[in-house]
Design a protein around this motif. Sequence first.
Motif, mmCIF file in Angstrom:
data_model
loop_
_atom_site.group_PDB
_atom_site.id
_atom_site.type_symbol
_atom_site.label_atom_id
_atom_site.label_comp_id
_atom_site.label_asym_id
_atom_site.label_seq_id
_atom_site.Cartn_x
_atom_site.Cartn_y
_atom_site.Cartn_z
ATOM 1 N N VAL A 1 33.263 44.727 86.740
ATOM 2 C CA VAL A 1 33.765 43.541 86.065
ATOM 3 C C VAL A 1 33.173 43.543 84.658
ATOM 4 C CG1 VAL A 1 31.911 42.043 86.947
ATOM 5 C CG2 VAL A 1 34.069 41.037 86.216
ATOM 6 N N THR A 2 33.999 43.208 83.677
ATOM 7 C CA THR A 2 33.550 43.167 82.288
ATOM 8 C C THR A 2 33.030 41.776 81.952
ATOM 9 O OG1 THR A 2 35.204 44.820 81.674
ATOM 10 C CG2 THR A 2 34.248 43.528 79.881
ATOM 11 N N VAL A 3 31.893 41.732 81.287
ATOM 12 C CA VAL A 3 31.311 40.468 80.841
ATOM 13 C C VAL A 3 31.986 40.100 79.522
ATOM 14 C CG1 VAL A 3 29.180 39.283 80.196
ATOM 15 C CG2 VAL A 3 29.130 41.068 81.963
ATOM 16 N N GLU A 4 32.695 38.976 79.518
ATOM 17 C CA GLU A 4 33.460 38.537 78.346
ATOM 18 C C GLU A 4 32.670 37.494 77.562
ATOM 19 O OE1 GLU A 4 36.257 39.950 77.545
ATOM 20 O OE2 GLU A 4 36.679 41.021 79.417
ATOM 21 N N GLN A 5 32.605 37.648 76.224
ATOM 22 C CA GLN A 5 31.831 36.734 75.390
ATOM 23 C C GLN A 5 32.279 35.288 75.537
ATOM 24 O OE1 GLN A 5 30.439 37.811 71.453
ATOM 25 N NE2 GLN A 5 31.162 35.844 70.655
ATOM 26 N N ASP A 6 33.583 35.036 75.544
ATOM 27 C CA ASP A 6 34.047 33.647 75.647
ATOM 28 C C ASP A 6 33.652 33.026 76.983
ATOM 29 O OD1 ASP A 6 35.908 35.353 76.918
ATOM 30 O OD2 ASP A 6 37.581 33.991 76.557
ATOM 31 N N GLU A 7 33.610 33.821 78.051
ATOM 32 C CA GLU A 7 33.183 33.318 79.357
ATOM 33 C C GLU A 7 31.677 33.069 79.385
ATOM 34 O OE1 GLU A 7 34.631 36.039 82.324
ATOM 35 O OE2 GLU A 7 36.721 35.518 81.926
ATOM 36 N N VAL A 8 30.900 33.931 78.721
ATOM 37 C CA VAL A 8 29.448 33.739 78.635
ATOM 38 C C VAL A 8 29.160 32.387 77.977
ATOM 39 C CG1 VAL A 8 27.344 34.546 77.451
ATOM 40 C CG2 VAL A 8 28.832 36.179 78.641
ATOM 41 N N PRO B 1 22.886 25.420 78.826
ATOM 42 C CA PRO B 1 23.069 25.343 77.368
ATOM 43 C C PRO B 1 21.821 25.684 76.550
ATOM 44 C CG PRO B 1 22.859 23.151 78.278
ATOM 45 C CD PRO B 1 22.853 24.101 79.445
ATOM 46 N N GLN B 2 21.453 26.939 76.596
ATOM 47 C CA GLN B 2 20.370 27.436 75.744
ATOM 48 C C GLN B 2 21.016 28.293 74.657
ATOM 49 O OE1 GLN B 2 16.677 28.574 77.987
ATOM 50 N NE2 GLN B 2 18.121 28.591 79.710
ATOM 51 N N VAL B 3 20.459 28.252 73.439
ATOM 52 C CA VAL B 3 21.133 28.875 72.288
ATOM 53 C C VAL B 3 21.386 30.363 72.459
ATOM 54 C CG1 VAL B 3 20.397 27.142 70.620
ATOM 55 C CG2 VAL B 3 18.987 29.183 70.972
ATOM 56 N N PHE B 4 20.534 31.079 73.187
ATOM 57 C CA PHE B 4 20.775 32.518 73.363
ATOM 58 C C PHE B 4 21.931 32.796 74.326
ATOM 59 C CE2 PHE B 4 16.763 31.198 75.348
ATOM 60 C CZ PHE B 4 17.068 31.286 76.708
ATOM 61 N N HIS B 5 22.469 31.728 74.955
ATOM 62 C CA HIS B 5 23.663 31.836 75.799
ATOM 63 C C HIS B 5 24.898 31.239 75.118
ATOM 64 C CE1 HIS B 5 21.027 32.968 79.028
ATOM 65 N NE2 HIS B 5 20.685 31.753 79.395
ATOM 66 N N THR B 6 24.700 30.319 74.172
ATOM 67 C CA THR B 6 25.833 29.550 73.643
ATOM 68 C C THR B 6 26.190 29.814 72.187
ATOM 69 O OG1 THR B 6 24.375 27.726 72.998
ATOM 70 C CG2 THR B 6 25.366 27.606 75.203
ATOM 71 N N ASP B 7 25.254 30.331 71.394
ATOM 72 C CA ASP B 7 25.470 30.452 69.948
ATOM 73 C C ASP B 7 25.117 31.864 69.478
ATOM 74 O OD1 ASP B 7 25.434 30.348 67.173
ATOM 75 O OD2 ASP B 7 24.285 28.481 67.087
ATOM 76 N N PRO B 8 26.129 32.692 69.226
ATOM 77 C CA PRO B 8 25.868 34.085 68.836
ATOM 78 C C PRO B 8 24.970 34.222 67.607
ATOM 79 C CG PRO B 8 28.185 33.810 69.385
ATOM 80 C CD PRO B 8 27.569 32.436 69.384
ATOM 81 N N GLU B 9 25.103 33.324 66.634
ATOM 82 C CA GLU B 9 24.274 33.427 65.417
ATOM 83 C C GLU B 9 22.816 33.069 65.712
ATOM 84 O OE1 GLU B 9 24.985 34.885 62.470
ATOM 85 O OE2 GLU B 9 26.807 35.397 63.588
ATOM 86 N N SER B 10 22.592 31.961 66.400
ATOM 87 C CA SER B 10 21.226 31.568 66.760
ATOM 88 C C SER B 10 20.602 32.583 67.710
ATOM 89 C CB SER B 10 21.213 30.193 67.406
ATOM 90 O OG SER B 10 21.604 29.210 66.475
ATOM 91 N N ALA B 11 21.423 33.167 68.578
ATOM 92 C CA ALA B 11 20.928 34.149 69.548
ATOM 93 C C ALA B 11 20.350 35.384 68.857
ATOM 94 C CB ALA B 11 22.048 34.553 70.505
ATOM 95 N N LYS B 12 20.876 35.719 67.663
ATOM 96 C CA LYS B 12 20.358 36.872 66.911
ATOM 97 C C LYS B 12 18.890 36.672 66.542
ATOM 98 C CE LYS B 12 24.778 38.196 64.878
ATOM 99 N NZ LYS B 12 25.558 38.232 63.633
ATOM 100 N N LYS B 13 18.481 35.412 66.384
ATOM 101 C CA LYS B 13 17.099 35.095 66.007
ATOM 102 C C LYS B 13 16.186 34.930 67.220
ATOM 103 C CE LYS B 13 19.064 32.608 62.160
ATOM 104 N NZ LYS B 13 19.772 31.346 62.044
ATOM 105 N N SER B 14 16.750 35.014 68.415
ATOM 106 C CA SER B 14 15.961 34.827 69.638
ATOM 107 C C SER B 14 15.249 36.126 70.014
ATOM 108 C CB SER B 14 16.871 34.393 70.796
ATOM 109 O OG SER B 14 17.627 35.498 71.282
ATOM 110 N N ILE B 15 14.432 36.052 71.033
ATOM 111 C CA ILE B 15 13.724 37.258 71.508
ATOM 112 C C ILE B 15 14.688 38.300 72.057
ATOM 113 C CG2 ILE B 15 11.576 36.018 71.985
ATOM 114 C CD1 ILE B 15 12.338 36.164 75.006
#
Length: 169
Positions: A29-36, A45-59
């Motif tokens: 099964v492929t993990v789809e970004q919109d589904e993530v 609702p944590q930023v590393f799951h919901t916001d691609p830009e903020s996630a770049k700054k996460s660990i």
Amino acid sequence: MEKSTFAVPAEKRYFEDYVAGSVHEFGSVTVEQDEVIAFARRFDPQVFHTDPESAKKSIYGGLIASGWHTAGLMMRLFADHYLSKVASLGSPGVDELRWNKPVRPGDELSIRVTVQETKRSRSKPDRGMVHSFIEVMNQNREVVMSMKAVNFLFCRQKSPGNMENGTKS
């Protein structure tokens, strides 16, 4: 990918078909970004799951799927390919759930299930318990999640004059 030693398809599978020590692989099964993002916005609702830009700054350096989303994807593969379609009675729970590596959009997940133990019920002899170890793997065959599961299944009913599953040949 499908590597399984089941002698019968899930539509005809009963407790007796789950053999201790056997290993079965199913997927993918492929993990789809919109589904993530949609799953995380609703349930984790944590930023590393919901916001691609903020996630770049996460660990994690980028967007990752919630572990619970990964568990849901695993369950889909488990239900579609491993669990009996005619004898499954549910589960009392899981043990040792581990999220070993981040799952990212675009990953291709598959499962490897090892039947660890089977035990027929003494109090209800029409059913048994199957203990399984489930590993979720990404496209590089890295284990991203693992857990132990217990499932209850009906046994195959045999009666005089009838063949398997109560149908005559």
